[in-house]
Design a protein around this motif. Structure first.
Motif, mmCIF file in Angstrom:
data_model
loop_
_atom_site.group_PDB
_atom_site.id
_atom_site.type_symbol
_atom_site.label_atom_id
_atom_site.label_comp_id
_atom_site.label_asym_id
_atom_site.label_seq_id
_atom_site.Cartn_x
_atom_site.Cartn_y
_atom_site.Cartn_z
ATOM 1 N N UNK A 40 0.838 -1.206 0.000
ATOM 2 C CA UNK A 40 0.000 0.000 0.000
ATOM 3 C C UNK A 40 0.866 1.246 0.000
ATOM 4 N N UNK A 41 0.453 2.254 -0.786
ATOM 5 C CA UNK A 41 1.204 3.502 -0.775
ATOM 6 C C UNK A 41 0.915 4.291 0.493
ATOM 7 N N UNK A 42 -0.266 4.151 1.015
ATOM 8 C CA UNK A 42 -0.603 4.807 2.280
ATOM 9 C C UNK A 42 -0.173 3.902 3.436
ATOM 10 N N UNK A 43 0.777 4.349 4.229
ATOM 11 C CA UNK A 43 1.307 3.456 5.275
ATOM 12 C C UNK A 43 0.239 2.973 6.265
ATOM 13 N N UNK A 44 -0.788 3.788 6.485
ATOM 14 C CA UNK A 44 -1.772 3.403 7.477
ATOM 15 C C UNK A 44 -2.562 2.183 7.052
ATOM 16 N N UNK A 45 -2.585 1.949 5.739
ATOM 17 C CA UNK A 45 -3.431 0.847 5.267
ATOM 18 C C UNK A 45 -2.669 -0.461 5.138
ATOM 19 N N UNK A 46 -1.413 -0.456 5.524
ATOM 20 C CA UNK A 46 -0.599 -1.631 5.264
ATOM 21 C C UNK A 46 -1.120 -2.856 5.995
ATOM 22 N N UNK A 47 -0.996 -3.993 5.312
ATOM 23 C CA UNK A 47 -1.516 -5.230 5.860
ATOM 24 C C UNK A 47 -0.451 -6.313 5.799
ATOM 25 N N UNK A 48 -0.714 -7.321 6.618
ATOM 26 C CA UNK A 48 0.119 -8.534 6.586
ATOM 27 C C UNK A 48 -0.827 -9.692 6.354
ATOM 28 N N UNK A 49 -0.507 -10.555 5.407
ATOM 29 C CA UNK A 49 -1.367 -11.716 5.167
ATOM 30 C C UNK A 49 -0.589 -12.984 5.415
ATOM 31 N N UNK A 50 -1.285 -14.001 5.915
ATOM 32 C CA UNK A 50 -0.654 -15.293 6.165
ATOM 33 C C UNK A 50 -1.552 -16.405 5.658
ATOM 34 N N UNK A 51 -0.974 -17.341 4.901
ATOM 35 C CA UNK A 51 -1.762 -18.453 4.388
ATOM 36 C C UNK A 51 -1.326 -19.735 5.067
ATOM 37 N N UNK A 52 -2.318 -20.574 5.347
ATOM 38 C CA UNK A 52 -1.994 -21.744 6.161
ATOM 39 C C UNK A 52 -2.571 -23.014 5.555
ATOM 40 N N UNK A 53 -2.152 -24.129 6.128
ATOM 41 C CA UNK A 53 -2.664 -25.420 5.680
ATOM 42 C C UNK A 53 -4.111 -25.614 6.090
ATOM 43 N N UNK A 54 -4.578 -24.792 7.018
ATOM 44 C CA UNK A 54 -5.986 -24.916 7.422
ATOM 45 C C UNK A 54 -6.906 -24.209 6.444
ATOM 46 N N UNK A 55 -6.395 -23.875 5.272
ATOM 47 C CA UNK A 55 -7.153 -23.347 4.147
ATOM 48 C C UNK A 55 -7.638 -21.924 4.348
ATOM 49 N N UNK A 56 -7.114 -21.238 5.354
ATOM 50 C CA UNK A 56 -7.567 -19.866 5.566
ATOM 51 C C UNK A 56 -6.423 -18.888 5.380
ATOM 52 N N UNK A 57 -6.791 -17.685 4.965
ATOM 53 C CA UNK A 57 -5.815 -16.605 4.849
ATOM 54 C C UNK A 57 -6.200 -15.562 5.884
ATOM 55 N N UNK A 58 -5.279 -15.312 6.806
ATOM 56 C CA UNK A 58 -5.576 -14.289 7.819
ATOM 57 C C UNK A 58 -4.887 -13.011 7.395
ATOM 58 N N UNK A 59 -5.568 -11.902 7.533
ATOM 59 C CA UNK A 59 -5.007 -10.612 7.147
ATOM 60 C C UNK A 59 -4.990 -9.735 8.385
ATOM 61 N N UNK A 60 -3.835 -9.164 8.660
ATOM 62 C CA UNK A 60 -3.639 -8.414 9.902
ATOM 63 C C UNK A 60 -3.187 -7.000 9.588
ATOM 64 N N UNK A 61 -3.558 -6.126 10.491
ATOM 65 C CA UNK A 61 -3.014 -4.782 10.418
ATOM 66 C C UNK A 61 -2.197 -4.613 11.684
ATOM 67 N N UNK A 62 -0.906 -4.607 11.538
ATOM 68 C CA UNK A 62 -0.051 -4.586 12.731
ATOM 69 C C UNK A 62 1.095 -3.628 12.501
ATOM 70 N N UNK A 63 1.388 -2.837 13.499
ATOM 71 C CA UNK A 63 2.443 -1.828 13.429
ATOM 72 C C UNK A 63 2.308 -0.985 12.170
ATOM 73 N N UNK A 64 1.076 -0.649 11.844
ATOM 74 C CA UNK A 64 0.886 0.135 10.627
ATOM 75 C C UNK A 64 1.095 1.612 10.874
ATOM 76 N N UNK A 65 1.128 1.984 12.147
ATOM 77 C CA UNK A 65 1.183 3.415 12.462
ATOM 78 C C UNK A 65 2.563 3.996 12.311
#
Lengths: 328, 633
Positions: free
Chosen positions: A302-327
């Motif tokens: 993301x060009x806007x730092x506040x919107x930055x995300x972290x995504x993680x994909x797992x064997x449990x077939x889900x993708x978790x998306x986090x907003x962490x330390x975006x500030x």
């Protein structure tokens, strides 16, 4: 009093198979929808709309064989995907198309993800593991011409290449390749000459994943053991171990450093995502959401730092998306 | 002798006669103790004295030659001295040759290693005598590789021959090895086969060490034979014989080989040290930097929940069964956790276990290692013992029937025997952990048996018991009676014992106790001895004793010494467990027959352990009978 770790901002469900690779494409100007590309074990590449949190398109190009690498080439219209059908496919996704424009038959039966580097407008270098056991081949895309083949010397016994990273210090400097091998060593190759510049034994077990910060000339690698290894590159182009960090549980599938070089994330076999500060490798958070091995982590662009995300994909077939330390 | 004047012609034959007569009367040590040091000094550089010495021994009459030669071999400080003193006596004199090359090596086996070194070193030091050395080696190898010799000769003799072979090998030079390479290889292959077939671990180890050494000599490059066995003093001593440190180095190449081999063991250590060395961390530069850390404003979250990942094992026995029989390969973590937790679960839930005991026993008997767990075999064995002790009768019925069924491996059958022994021990011993002091007559605490060497421990314990029994009636009752608990083995002893003894003479297609599978027979016999021992004070003990006596009687002439040792242990257990009154009342005839058989064994059995056990049994019988007579009725 430390706060408990945050919950995911949202969770994407619907791949119906283990997720092996993720790639964001959110850098486009305003009307463009931020997208997340995911590759799954059932051979599909899903294009997720990050506004609606739904799949926009599903690309089927690998004959139902697992897709373990996805990358964009200069924008969301051109996609590269690598699968266990020994092929690398180049897709044209502009204007709603979903066609494979080209493909490269790698003859590689392992799991080594390819690495892309943009060297000029419309030209990329791609490093990929080749057919022969220890070799890495560098191709130029889109022409698919072979630039060179990096073969370790006879008796080096490095094993298979496990992970690759192509980089160059600046636009006009030589491209170099960092490769992690099965015997636990990381090798720095000079691409144009096809020679080894430096080799360092970082782990006792195969190197599962690595990432490199070109500005600070520091890199990090994870393996199937409990240790993270941080190494640096000095002026003579030699690799040296800088530091090691011991983890609570063994096994790292993926490591990625955030584009602003402030934090990094690791995907663990113990179902947890760990966040560290990049400067000193200070442990910052442990995100415990998934119920099976986390295969991949990826930061958004993301060009806007506040919107930055972290995504993680797992064997449990889900993708978790986090907003962490975006500030920061 | 020491002051024979120079330059005078004299006849030595008188001296030789005197020497011979003295030696044959057994006074070798005295006379040679004086003679040899003098002669050693005199012959060191003086050729004439050497010749005199040779003449001296050559003139000894044939009927006394053996004694003289033996005396010299025992008295000489080294092979080179012997060479100076005896010269080519072995080549010139037939009797001496016979004594040195045949009698001392093949027919006798009481000589020390030093004597062997002297003998073989002496043979190797002269080219005329080297042909004898090669012949000797061939004959030694023939004996070593003959299966009847391995089966019937005592262990001490086999050790002696192995030592001689190794010393011979150490003296051989390269061209000689090349010329007889083929024969060495053939004998090695045959010999190793006979040795590995033996049921005694000592003989197997001997065979392995010698075969390894031969293989090392004939293949100095590339592939060498390498066995896995436990090193002990004997094997180390044997291996050290391969190295020769001759003072006058005749064959310099061989010690180098040995030190190379020793050196080869070392590089493994430095190599593995290299790897971490390259990864040794360089001092992080950041400690020198006073850089303001922008990481500081990133506050960490609470990470106290971040602990080691533990896979939970199932809590119910039936769940365990599901996991162990399940074919889902993904649940390997759960499978591992189940295997580790199974024993304690079984012990904590006896009622639940009893419902599924036979099924669980069946699963455990066939359980194979799916992933690499440490101590899998022990974990499985402990779980099996736990199941057996929780629900003895149905499970023991199942296990004893499986022992005699088709399509089990020898290892599985022997595992069944081990489990039966461990469970019987647990059932018969009251639960204690060292807090009560038992007199020697009570059963001592026995460790978890490691497996194949269990017979040694048991023999030791039975020996202790015999010792204690034989002393006890002299001292009288001096100990306090301790609190006793019901013996759980009482009700099931017969179930353990009789099914095992029933079908031993019925061969199956894959399992023939009386034929090839004599190793299992040996183990079975030892198991029966232990079960008999543990059955003391049970109701069925007399019936068991009678059956056991019959069993022993039918097998008493078995050729395998391991089996015979087991049979003698059975007799010991029987004498210790069955009250003497009952033996004398119900089994008088059999007892007398057994007594005469024991006398026979004691005198004529080739195996030293068998003879010792037979003697102990006879003494025990005597003592028990006497005790019976002295106890007032």
């Amino acid at each position: 009093m430390a706060l408990p770790p945050p919950d995911p901002q949202f969770v994407l469900r619907g791949t119906s198979a283990a997720v092996h690779t993720l790639h964001f494409s959110c850098g486009g100007p305003e009307p463009d929808i931020p997208l997340l590309f995911s590759g799954s074990e059932n051979g599909f590449v899903h294009v997720w709309n990050l506004k609606t949190h739904r799949v926009d398109t599903a690309l089927d190009g690998h004959g139902r064989k697992s897709v373990y690498c996805v990358e964009t080439m200069g924008g969301k219209d051109r996609l590269l995907s690598q699968g266990r059908d020994q092929r690398i496919c180049l897709w044209d996704l502009a204007e709603g198309r979903t066609s494979v424009t080209d493909s490269v038959f790698t003859e590689h039966v392992g799991f080594c993800r390819c690495s892309l580097l943009k060297v000029a407008q419309g030209r990329w270098l791609m490093a990929m593991a080749a057919r022969s056991l220890e070799e890495v081949q560098i191709l130029e895309l889109p022409s698919k011409t072979s630039v060179c083949t990096l073969k370790p010397e006879v008796g080096a016994k490095l094993g298979m290449p496990m992970c690759l990273k192509l980089w160059q210090l600046s636009c006009d400097s030589q491209p170099v390749l960092l490769a992690g091998y099965e015997d636990g060593s990381v090798v720095l190759w000079n691409v144009s000459m096809g020679k080894v510049l430096s080799q360092l034994i970082c782990h006792q077990e195969p190197v599962m994943s690595l990432d490199f910060d070109a500005e600070k000339a520091k890199g990090i690698s994870g393996s199937s053991e409990k240790v993270l290894s941080i190494w640096s590159l000095n002026e003579q182009q030699n690799l040296q171990v800088y530091k090691t960090h011991e983890l609570v549980n063994a096994g790292i599938s993926d490591i990625t450093i955030r584009p602003d070089k402030k934090i990094l994330a690791t995907a663990g076999w113990d179902h947890r995502i760990r966040i560290f500060g990049w400067k000193k490798l200070k442990p910052l958070a442990v995100l415990d959401y998934h119920t099976a091995t986390v295969h991949c982590v990826s930061f958004s662009d993301h060009s806007n730092p506040q919107e930055r995300l972290l995504a993680a994909g797992s064997r449990d077939q889900r993708i978790s998306v986090w907003s962490i330390y975006a500030q920061t | 002798v020491s002051f024979i004047p120079d330059g005078l012609d004299c006849s030595i034959s008188f001296v030789s006669h005197v020497l011979g007569k003295v030696c044959v009367h057994g006074r070798q040590k005295e006379i040679l103790g004086v003679l040899v040091p003098h002669l050693t000094d005199l012959t060191k550089s003086d050729c004439i004295w050497q010749r005199i010495c040779w003449r001296l021994v050559e003139c000894v009459p044939d009927r006394w030659m053996e004694a003289v030669v033996l005396g010299f071999l025992q008295g000489a400080p080294g092979a080179d001295v012997l060479s100076r003193l005896l010269g080519n006596l072995v080549v010139k004199n037939k009797k001496a040759q016979f004594v040195v090359t045949q009698k001392m090596l093949l027919l006798q086996y009481g000589h020390t290693t030093a004597v062997l070194q002297n003998l073989l070193g002496y043979l190797s030091l002269d080219s005329l005598r080297r042909t004898l050395l090669l012949r000797v080696l061939q004959e030694l190898l023939e004996t070593w590789s003959s299966s009847s010799a391995v089966k019937h000769s005592p262990a001490e003799q086999q050790l002696y021959i192995s030592k001689a072979i190794l010393i011979c090998l150490s003296h051989l030079k390269e061209p000689e090895i090349q010329s007889c390479r083929q024969e060495l290889l053939t004998s090695m292959m045959e010999g190793v086969k006979c040795h590995l077939d033996s049921s005694l671990p000592q003989l197997r180890r001997l065979g392995m060490v010698v075969a390894e050494s031969i293989s090392l000599k004939i293949n100095t490059e590339g592939l060498v034979l390498k066995f896995e066995y436990e090193e002990d003093n004997e094997t180390r001593e044997l291996k050290s014989l391969l190295v020769q440190t001759p003072p006058f180095c005749v064959v310099p190449s061989l010690p180098d080989d040995e030190s190379e081999k020793a050196g080869a063991a070392l590089p493994l250590v430095p190599e593995s040290n290299e790897k971490p060395h390259t990864a040794a961390p360089v001092m992080p530069d950041e400690e020198l930097d006073a850089e303001l850390d922008s990481d500081d404003d990133l506050t960490p979250y609470d990470m106290s929940e971040d602990k080691e990942l533990k896979i939970k094992a199932p809590v119910y026995i039936r769940d365990c069964i599901e996991v162990l029989t399940g074919s889902r390969s993904e649940d390997v973590d759960k499978w591992e956790a189940t295997v580790k937790a199974l024993e304690s679960l079984v012990r904590k839930n006896p009622a639940a276990t009893r419902e599924v005991s036979v099924e669980l026993a069946k699963i455990l008997l066939h359980l194979e290692e799916k992933t690499c767990i440490e101590g899998f075999v022990e974990l499985r064995q402990r779980a099996q013992v736990a199941v057996l002790t929780t629900d003895p009768i149905p499970v023991v019925k199942y296990l004893t029937s499986q022992f005699y069924s088709l399509n089990y491996s020898l290892r599985q059958r022997m595992d069944i025997l081990d489990i039966l022994v461990l469970a019987a021990q647990e059932l018969s011993c009251p639960k204690f952990h060292g807090k009560t002091k038992h007199s020697g007559a009570q059963k001592p605490y026995i460790q978890l048996l490691p497996g194949s060497d269990s017979s040694k421990d048991w023999r030791r314990i039975v020996d202790e018991r015999i010792k204690s029994k034989t002393r006890r009636f002299a001292m009288g009752q001096s100990h306090v009676e301790l609190a006793s608990r019901p013996n759980k083995f009482n009700s099931v002893a017969g179930h353990f014992f009789f099914p095992l003894i029933q079908h031993f003479d019925r061969p199956l297609t894959t399992f023939d106790l009386l034929g090839e599978d004599h190793l299992v027979l040996g183990r079975l016999v030892h198991t029966l001895a232990i079960l008999m021992y543990l059955a003391v004070n049970t109701v069925a003990v007399t019936a068991m004793g009678k059956a056991l006596l019959e069993f022993v009687w039918s097998l008493r002439f078995h050729t395998d010494s391991y089996v015979r040792q087991g049979l003698l242990s059975c007799i010991s257990s029987l004498l210790l467990s069955v009250p003497m009154e009952r033996i004398l009342a119900d089994m008088t005839e059999e007892l007398l027959e057994t007594q005469s058989w024991l006398g026979d064994v004691m005198e004529k059995d080739p195996d030293g352990d068998c003879r010792r056990l037979a003697l102990q049994n006879l003494l025990l019988m005597e003592n028990l009978k006497k005790k019976l007579e002295t106890v007032p009725s």
